[in-house]
Design a protein around this motif. Structure first.
Motif, PDB file in Angstrom:
ATOM      1  N   GLY A  53     -11.190  -9.473   9.788  1.00  0.00           N
ATOM      2  CA  GLY A  53     -11.924  -8.215   9.922  1.00  0.00           C
ATOM      3  C   GLY A  53     -11.336  -7.319  10.997  1.00  0.00           C
ATOM      4  N   THR A  54     -10.869  -7.923  12.079  1.00  0.00           N
ATOM      5  CA  THR A  54     -10.252  -7.157  13.170  1.00  0.00           C
ATOM      6  C   THR A  54      -9.046  -6.386  12.673  1.00  0.00           C
ATOM      7  N   ILE A  55      -8.193  -7.055  11.912  1.00  0.00           N
ATOM      8  CA  ILE A  55      -6.964  -6.426  11.425  1.00  0.00           C
ATOM      9  C   ILE A  55      -7.275  -5.428  10.310  1.00  0.00           C
ATOM     10  N   LYS A  56      -8.205  -5.775   9.440  1.00  0.00           N
ATOM     11  CA  LYS A  56      -8.605  -4.831   8.389  1.00  0.00           C
ATOM     12  C   LYS A  56      -9.117  -3.524   8.985  1.00  0.00           C
ATOM     13  N   ALA A  57      -9.820  -3.633  10.109  1.00  0.00           N
ATOM     14  CA  ALA A  57     -10.402  -2.434  10.732  1.00  0.00           C
ATOM     15  C   ALA A  57      -9.332  -1.474  11.239  1.00  0.00           C
ATOM     16  N   VAL A  58      -8.186  -1.994  11.709  1.00  0.00           N
ATOM     17  CA  VAL A  58      -7.134  -1.123  12.237  1.00  0.00           C
ATOM     18  C   VAL A  58      -5.994  -0.921  11.236  1.00  0.00           C
ATOM     19  N   PHE A  59      -6.099  -1.549  10.064  1.00  0.00           N
ATOM     20  CA  PHE A  59      -5.052  -1.437   9.052  1.00  0.00           C
ATOM     21  C   PHE A  59      -4.787   0.015   8.648  1.00  0.00           C
ATOM     22  N   PRO A  60      -5.806   0.878   8.463  1.00  0.00           N
ATOM     23  CA  PRO A  60      -5.520   2.286   8.150  1.00  0.00           C
ATOM     24  C   PRO A  60      -4.685   2.968   9.238  1.00  0.00           C
ATOM     25  N   ASP A  61      -4.919   2.615  10.504  1.00  0.00           N
ATOM     26  CA  ASP A  61      -4.117   3.167  11.596  1.00  0.00           C
ATOM     27  C   ASP A  61      -2.681   2.655  11.527  1.00  0.00           C
ATOM     28  N   PHE A  62      -2.512   1.404  11.135  1.00  0.00           N
ATOM     29  CA  PHE A  62      -1.177   0.817  10.978  1.00  0.00           C
ATOM     30  C   PHE A  62      -0.419   1.553   9.875  1.00  0.00           C
ATOM     31  N   LEU A  63      -1.098   1.830   8.766  1.00  0.00           N
ATOM     32  CA  LEU A  63      -0.470   2.589   7.677  1.00  0.00           C
ATOM     33  C   LEU A  63      -0.094   4.000   8.130  1.00  0.00           C
ATOM     34  N   ALA A  64      -0.978   4.634   8.889  1.00  0.00           N
ATOM     35  CA  ALA A  64      -0.687   5.984   9.392  1.00  0.00           C
ATOM     36  C   ALA A  64       0.527   5.960  10.325  1.00  0.00           C
ATOM     37  N   ALA A  65       0.620   4.939  11.160  1.00  0.00           N
ATOM     38  CA  ALA A  65       1.765   4.810  12.060  1.00  0.00           C
ATOM     39  C   ALA A  65       3.046   4.570  11.258  1.00  0.00           C
ATOM     40  N   ALA A  66       2.959   3.791  10.188  1.00  0.00           N
ATOM     41  CA  ALA A  66       4.127   3.541   9.329  1.00  0.00           C
ATOM     42  C   ALA A  66       4.582   4.841   8.671  1.00  0.00           C
ATOM     43  N   ARG A  67       3.647   5.631   8.176  1.00  0.00           N
ATOM     44  CA  ARG A  67       3.995   6.919   7.563  1.00  0.00           C
ATOM     45  C   ARG A  67       4.697   7.819   8.587  1.00  0.00           C
ATOM     46  N   LYS A  68       4.206   7.803   9.818  1.00  0.00           N
ATOM     47  CA  LYS A  68       4.802   8.617  10.884  1.00  0.00           C
ATOM     48  C   LYS A  68       6.235   8.149  11.164  1.00  0.00           C
ATOM     49  N   GLU A  69       6.451   6.839  11.204  1.00  0.00           N
ATOM     50  CA  GLU A  69       7.801   6.308  11.449  1.00  0.00           C
ATOM     51  C   GLU A  69       8.746   6.668  10.309  1.00  0.00           C
ATOM     52  N   ILE A  70       8.258   6.587   9.089  1.00  0.00           N
ATOM     53  CA  ILE A  70       9.087   6.980   7.940  1.00  0.00           C
ATOM     54  C   ILE A  70       9.484   8.447   8.068  1.00  0.00           C
ATOM     55  N   GLN A  71       8.528   9.280   8.436  1.00  0.00           N
ATOM     56  CA  GLN A  71       8.818  10.709   8.592  1.00  0.00           C
ATOM     57  C   GLN A  71       9.815  10.954   9.724  1.00  0.00           C
ATOM     58  N   LEU A  72       9.732  10.170  10.793  1.00  0.00           N
ATOM     59  CA  LEU A  72      10.707  10.304  11.883  1.00  0.00           C
ATOM     60  C   LEU A  72      12.117  10.011  11.393  1.00  0.00           C
ATOM     61  N   PHE A  73      12.270   8.970  10.593  1.00  0.00           N
ATOM     62  CA  PHE A  73      13.590   8.667  10.021  1.00  0.00           C
ATOM     63  C   PHE A  73      14.061   9.816   9.130  1.00  0.00           C
ATOM     64  N   ILE A  74      13.161  10.325   8.302  1.00  0.00           N
ATOM     65  CA  ILE A  74      13.518  11.433   7.398  1.00  0.00           C
ATOM     66  C   ILE A  74      13.978  12.631   8.226  1.00  0.00           C
ATOM     67  N   GLU A 114       0.836  -1.211   0.000  1.00  0.00           N
ATOM     68  CA  GLU A 114       0.000   0.000   0.000  1.00  0.00           C
ATOM     69  C   GLU A 114       0.868   1.257   0.000  1.00  0.00           C
ATOM     70  N   LEU A 115       1.923   1.246   0.808  1.00  0.00           N
ATOM     71  CA  LEU A 115       2.795   2.415   0.892  1.00  0.00           C
ATOM     72  C   LEU A 115       3.548   2.660  -0.412  1.00  0.00           C
ATOM     73  N   LYS A 116       3.791   1.616  -1.184  1.00  0.00           N
ATOM     74  CA  LYS A 116       4.463   1.765  -2.484  1.00  0.00           C
ATOM     75  C   LYS A 116       3.636   2.605  -3.455  1.00  0.00           C
ATOM     76  N   LYS A 117       2.344   2.683  -3.235  1.00  0.00           N
ATOM     77  CA  LYS A 117       1.451   3.443  -4.115  1.00  0.00           C
ATOM     78  C   LYS A 117       1.575   4.947  -3.888  1.00  0.00           C
ATOM     79  N   GLU A 118       2.292   5.329  -2.835  1.00  0.00           N
ATOM     80  CA  GLU A 118       2.445   6.732  -2.481  1.00  0.00           C
ATOM     81  C   GLU A 118       3.795   7.264  -2.969  1.00  0.00           C
ATOM     82  N   THR A 119       3.940   8.568  -2.953  1.00  0.00           N
ATOM     83  CA  THR A 119       5.193   9.205  -3.381  1.00  0.00           C
ATOM     84  C   THR A 119       6.096   9.405  -2.170  1.00  0.00           C
ATOM     85  N   TRP A 120       7.339   8.941  -2.306  1.00  0.00           N
ATOM     86  CA  TRP A 120       8.327   9.043  -1.235  1.00  0.00           C
ATOM     87  C   TRP A 120       9.604   9.649  -1.786  1.00  0.00           C
TER      88      TRP A 120
END
Length: 157
Positions: A131-152, A26-32
């Protein structure tokens, strides 16, 4: 220029076990920035030490067995995994630490962080997350984006 590797680990054939791979896809679909590389590591962490060469940072996306409620997210640093043998990074943690040690032996060891999620089902054959994991998957992606930004931000780039 410092480089970051975002590595999705897991087996997409075993339901929630593939959350790291699904996330990196999913993150590969974004611009980095050009120094952020997103890779599907599958389950071959024992063979990836050569991939780690040249990276300053490593963000691993995977499931984590922490004995908490399914969908619980974890943010771990390498020291957390080494000091707490009860904390299991999916089925791949030993191989991943070995790969980091091998990368250090041949050159440079990247700083590793792990963003993980407690799975609900990781033993039954399914290409779908529960379904449980799908429901929180958007939050997981948001947390991943935040971690990437922390490294940057840490790289100062």
């Amino acid at each position: 220029m410092k480089k970051l590797l975002v590595l999705g680990i897991g087996n997409i054939l075993l339901g929630d076990e593939g959350v790291g791979v699904h996330a990196v896809e999913e993150l590969k679909k974004e611009t980095w920035p050009e120094f952020v590389h997103l890779v599907d590591g599958g389950t071959f962490t024992h063979d990836i030490f050569h991939i780690l060469e040249g990276y300053d940072g490593l963000l691993v996306l995977d499931i984590v067995h922490g004995s908490k409620e399914a969908g619980t997210m974890y943010r771990l640093e390498e020291k957390d995994l080494v000091q707490d043998e009860k904390q299991r990074l999916s089925l791949h943690d030993i191989d991943l630490i070995d790969s980091l040690n091998m990368a250090e032996a041949i050159g440079k060891r990247p700083v590793m962080r792990v963003l993980g999620m407690e799975p609900e089902n990781y033993t039954d054959w399914s290409m779908e997350m529960t379904g449980t994991i799908k429901a929180v998957f958007p939050d997981f992606l948001a947390a991943a984006r935040k971690e990437i930004q922390l490294f940057i931000d840490e790289f100062g780039q």
